[in-house]
Enzyme design. Sequence first.
Site, PDB file in Angstrom:
ATOM      1  N   ASP A   1      -9.333  -4.885   2.240  1.00 58.82           N
ATOM      2  CA  ASP A   1      -8.100  -5.631   1.932  1.00 58.82           C
ATOM      3  C   ASP A   1      -8.247  -7.123   2.228  1.00 58.82           C
ATOM      4  O   ASP A   1      -7.391  -7.920   1.836  1.00 58.82           O
ATOM      5  CB  ASP A   1      -6.923  -5.087   2.759  1.00 58.82           C
TER       6      ASP A   1
ATOM      7  N   LEU B   1     -10.209  24.094  10.644  1.00 55.63           N
ATOM      8  CA  LEU B   1      -9.376  25.288  10.766  1.00 55.63           C
ATOM      9  C   LEU B   1      -8.493  25.168  11.999  1.00 55.63           C
ATOM     10  O   LEU B   1      -8.806  24.451  12.943  1.00 55.63           O
ATOM     11  CB  LEU B   1     -10.238  26.550  10.914  1.00 55.63           C
ATOM     12  N   SER B   2      -7.375  25.916  11.985  1.00 54.65           N
ATOM     13  CA  SER B   2      -6.561  26.088  13.183  1.00 54.65           C
ATOM     14  C   SER B   2      -5.926  27.461  13.098  1.00 54.65           C
ATOM     15  O   SER B   2      -5.903  28.089  12.027  1.00 54.65           O
ATOM     16  CB  SER B   2      -5.481  25.008  13.270  1.00 54.65           C
TER      17      SER B   2
ATOM     18  N   ASP C   1      -4.842  -3.305   5.969  1.00 54.95           N
ATOM     19  CA  ASP C   1      -5.443  -3.113   7.289  1.00 54.95           C
ATOM     20  C   ASP C   1      -6.952  -2.929   7.247  1.00 54.95           C
ATOM     21  O   ASP C   1      -7.613  -3.020   8.271  1.00 54.95           O
ATOM     22  CB  ASP C   1      -4.812  -1.919   8.007  1.00 54.95           C
TER      23      ASP C   1
ATOM     24  N   ASP D   1       0.841  -1.180   0.000  1.00 55.75           N
ATOM     25  CA  ASP D   1       0.000   0.000   0.000  1.00 55.75           C
ATOM     26  C   ASP D   1       0.885   1.242   0.000  1.00 55.75           C
ATOM     27  O   ASP D   1       1.922   1.268   0.664  1.00 55.75           O
ATOM     28  CB  ASP D   1      -0.895  -0.010   1.239  1.00 55.75           C
TER      29      ASP D   1
ATOM     30  N   SER E   1      -9.735  21.507  14.421  1.00 57.23           N
ATOM     31  CA  SER E   1     -10.947  20.757  14.709  1.00 57.23           C
ATOM     32  C   SER E   1     -11.440  20.117  13.423  1.00 57.23           C
ATOM     33  O   SER E   1     -11.462  20.766  12.365  1.00 57.23           O
ATOM     34  CB  SER E   1     -12.030  21.683  15.284  1.00 57.23           C
TER      35      SER E   1
END
Length: 685
Positions: free
Chosen positions: A525, A386-387, A521, A312, A381
């Site tokens: 798969d 946004l941050s 995982d 992967d 968030s």
Amino acid sequence: MTGNSQNPALTGAPQQARTRLSALWRPALVQAFVKLDPRQLLRSPVMLVVELTAVVTSLLCFVPAQGVSTGLALQIALWLWFTVLFANFAEALAEGRGKARADSLKAGGEGLRARLRTADGSYTSVAASSLRRGDLVRVEAGELIPGDGEIVEGIGAVNEAAITGESAPVIRESDGDRSAVTGNTRLVSDWLLVRISANPGESTLDRMIALVEGAKRQKTPNEVALDILLIGLTLIFLLVVATLQPFARFAGGDLPLVYLVALLVTLIPTTIGGLLSAIGIAGMDRLVRLNVIAKSGRAVEAAGDVHVLLLDKTGTITFGNRRCSALFAAPGVSAMALAEGALLASLADDTPEGKSIVDYLRALHPLQEPARSAVTAVPFSAETRLSGIDWNGRVLRKGAVDSVLDFLGRDRASLAPALAREIDSIAQSGGTPLLVCADGELLGAVHLKDVVKPGIRQRFAELRTLGIRTVMVTGDNPLTAAAIAAEAGVDDVIAEATPEKKLQRIRQEQAEGKLVAMCGDGANDAPALAQADVGMAMNDGTQAAREAANLVDLDSDPTKLLDVVRVGKELLVTRGALTTFSVANDVAKYFAILPALFSGLYPQLGLLNLMQLHSPQSAILSAIVFNALIIVALIPLALRGVRVQAADAASLLRRNLLIYGLGGLIAPFLGIKALDMLLVAAGLA
């Protein structure tokens, strides 16, 4: 309720798997005598024959008129017992390295309690060992998860040090590809409702215990085939030795039974017979130290013969978390202003992407950063996407394109054409564009992209020299996939991959007679993992993936598949090398001993006694001593394994024949001659 303290032995389990051999030799020595039980030696037919000959020789010490002095017969008997004991010691030593870890893992589950949900929705405390598949248990912060399972509700940080040795907690949550949890790991925060997925004796912990306890390890098909070869060679040499007495009688002489018994032991493949179990157990021990659980020895063996690796892209070839690679300033905005705005807006972003922006800009443009206590942080968030920070009256934000535009009260149509083109170009290349703004002004865009891991290209080149072809599997569009594939140096790529595409490719390769390895995982798969000859699932993946695979990586590191392939090759190469040495060794001993043994009966054979051994007595005793000591000398190699060189199969074969084949032919002549001189000088023969 679950236990309140973690077993310290559990957290040190990986270190115990690496226990120094000096701390294991005492219990291994005791086990060497325990393993003299013929019922245990049935697993090693060659060594069972050696033990039987040791018993016969010991009895012959008390039988007069054998044509051999009691002292010589006693020496031969003692060396035969020494041979069996050291073969047992090698196996016990290999088992001991895993059993220390198994004991600590067993101790971790003792007395563990679980909070079981009943039919009316209430909870009752039960022993974790009584849980069955399908039971629902609630786990609170600070408690141990009582068994393998799938998260039904909740999200929390789990400390998996008990299994993997890594102390950093990992996030596990329901309804995703990170919903599986492992028994005896500790929930650090929040709460989880877990559906148990394994009955007693079937859990990851139980499998690991069975794996590291060498006595419970089933032989692989390769080992079974090698056992058949060794039994065949033993029968051949038994017939050879049985015909020697008639030849001696025909010449008017006689060969003492002690000589014939000793000769049989020196000719049968005792070297590989004595080390075969140790090789297999030590190989599985190396797999355990990689924190990989094998559901079958066949999977590890197949890993050594893999022709194609499907990997992967995300998390294997690339870092998995996208990283900052470039900045594009809006028209009229300086590069320094954009860099400063992006750095400040990312200070409160603790996501890997946000940290990559800070690291990138600190290296590119060293800037004065405000103290954390002086700013009002706006952490990233998932809801707002946004941050940023508020600092000295300034408002700085960074985030997804639409989120920043909404924050500014603008739409895409208001973007400057040059900036809009850059955003579209980033998106079309498979990257992620972010916008940066300060005090209501749009500063520019940040380009996040998948970054190929350093050194991965060299690893793929090394696999190529071993004859293994790599195929990158990704959901990206063909253009993006091709660019990353070229940078990583893979041999082929499957773009816009679906479960059907993966399965089709694996079946196609297998139809051409190739062994295929796959790692994954997710639930999507599972079909490919089940179809592949070697399927490795991530421990933090879905239960469907873990059940479909035949290997489970407890560290959830997809690149581990490359190391598993190397362990598989080491197992095959080590067995092949020592088998080559053993067979060559036996052939050499045949031609080294027989001329000296028959020189008194057939004087013409004296011409073939090239080493000029002192007498038949010294020749046979020297051969027995050499036969025992060579096993002792090869124990470290059997436990360590033969290092796999980056070369094709033909080169590896030539190397094995040159080193171990030629070495096996030369060593007996040199060793037996040296021992003959030493024994004669000491008056022992």
